[in-house]
Design a protein around this motif. Sequence first.
Motif, PDB file in Angstrom:
ATOM      1  N   LYS A   1      -0.795   2.407  -9.756  1.00 17.70           N
ATOM      2  CA  LYS A   1      -1.299   2.286  -8.377  1.00 17.70           C
ATOM      3  C   LYS A   1      -0.515   1.218  -7.635  1.00 17.70           C
ATOM      4  O   LYS A   1      -0.192   0.171  -8.189  1.00 17.70           O
ATOM      5  CB  LYS A   1      -2.792   1.940  -8.403  1.00 17.70           C
ATOM      6  N   ASP A   2      -0.226   1.455  -6.379  1.00 16.35           N
ATOM      7  CA  ASP A   2       0.520   0.543  -5.507  1.00 16.35           C
ATOM      8  C   ASP A   2       2.008   0.507  -5.814  1.00 16.35           C
ATOM      9  O   ASP A   2       2.765  -0.201  -5.140  1.00 16.35           O
ATOM     10  CB  ASP A   2      -0.029  -0.890  -5.562  1.00 16.35           C
ATOM     11  N   ARG A   3       2.459   1.236  -6.852  1.00 16.92           N
ATOM     12  CA  ARG A   3       3.898   1.301  -7.154  1.00 16.92           C
ATOM     13  C   ARG A   3       4.439   2.724  -7.043  1.00 16.92           C
ATOM     14  O   ARG A   3       5.575   2.941  -6.622  1.00 16.92           O
ATOM     15  CB  ARG A   3       4.184   0.768  -8.557  1.00 16.92           C
ATOM     16  N   PHE A   4       3.636   3.704  -7.450  1.00 15.87           N
ATOM     17  CA  PHE A   4       4.058   5.099  -7.453  1.00 15.87           C
ATOM     18  C   PHE A   4       3.320   5.861  -6.354  1.00 15.87           C
ATOM     19  O   PHE A   4       2.146   5.571  -6.063  1.00 15.87           O
ATOM     20  CB  PHE A   4       3.735   5.769  -8.789  1.00 15.87           C
TER      21      PHE A   4
ATOM     22  N   TYR B   1       6.621  15.608  -5.763  1.00 14.85           N
ATOM     23  CA  TYR B   1       7.531  14.480  -5.916  1.00 14.85           C
ATOM     24  C   TYR B   1       6.747  13.287  -6.459  1.00 14.85           C
ATOM     25  O   TYR B   1       5.549  13.153  -6.215  1.00 14.85           O
ATOM     26  CB  TYR B   1       8.144  14.104  -4.566  1.00 14.85           C
ATOM     27  N   LEU B   2       7.450  12.426  -7.167  1.00 14.40           N
ATOM     28  CA  LEU B   2       6.871  11.173  -7.605  1.00 14.40           C
ATOM     29  C   LEU B   2       7.852  10.066  -7.252  1.00 14.40           C
ATOM     30  O   LEU B   2       8.910   9.955  -7.874  1.00 14.40           O
ATOM     31  CB  LEU B   2       6.576  11.179  -9.108  1.00 14.40           C
ATOM     32  N   GLN B   3       7.516   9.297  -6.235  1.00 15.32           N
ATOM     33  CA  GLN B   3       8.321   8.145  -5.856  1.00 15.32           C
ATOM     34  C   GLN B   3       7.852   6.963  -6.685  1.00 15.32           C
ATOM     35  O   GLN B   3       6.689   6.556  -6.601  1.00 15.32           O
ATOM     36  CB  GLN B   3       8.166   7.837  -4.363  1.00 15.32           C
ATOM     37  N   MET B   4       8.764   6.425  -7.484  1.00 16.29           N
ATOM     38  CA  MET B   4       8.425   5.333  -8.387  1.00 16.29           C
ATOM     39  C   MET B   4       9.177   4.077  -7.957  1.00 16.29           C
ATOM     40  O   MET B   4      10.412   4.045  -8.017  1.00 16.29           O
ATOM     41  CB  MET B   4       8.785   5.701  -9.830  1.00 16.29           C
ATOM     42  N   ASN B   5       8.438   3.089  -7.499  1.00 15.66           N
ATOM     43  CA  ASN B   5       9.019   1.819  -7.063  1.00 15.66           C
ATOM     44  C   ASN B   5       8.626   0.703  -8.033  1.00 15.66           C
ATOM     45  O   ASN B   5       7.676   0.830  -8.805  1.00 15.66           O
ATOM     46  CB  ASN B   5       8.534   1.481  -5.660  1.00 15.66           C
ATOM     47  N   SER B   6       9.361  -0.386  -7.957  1.00 10.19           N
ATOM     48  CA  SER B   6       9.078  -1.561  -8.799  1.00 10.19           C
ATOM     49  C   SER B   6       8.892  -1.156 -10.256  1.00 10.19           C
ATOM     50  O   SER B   6       7.919  -1.552 -10.914  1.00 10.19           O
ATOM     51  CB  SER B   6       7.836  -2.280  -8.277  1.00 10.19           C
TER      52      SER B   6
END
Length: 115
Positions: free
Chosen positions: A64-67, A79-84
């Motif tokens: 949560k809060d990253r993807f 789509y899966l945007q994966m950050n940090s």
Amino acid sequence: QVQLVESGGGLVQAGESLRLSCAASGGIPSINIMGWYRQAPGKQRELVANIKNGGSTRYTDSVKDRFTISRDNGKNTIYLQMNSLKPEDTAVYFCNLVAFSENYWGQGTQVTVSS
């Protein structure tokens, strides 16, 4: 026969981003849930996130809060945007589609996050 094809995995450093895609084809019911699961070595497959055709989403707490999961119903693609990204996100990521109690899986795409 429903087919799911993933793309977008790779090797990144901690803190970087990746975007996974999953394209579905082959007689897809309009009412469905699509999502991403992952499986790390020696661990059970776990839900990462899913999204209903109406747009409601669900995430496992660790992402949560990253993807961010999203879908384009016209393209039957999620789509899966994966950050940090963190080293603990390292796993094979599988696309999943559930419709009328039928469960379909993609072949998986490797995501590796180095520290």
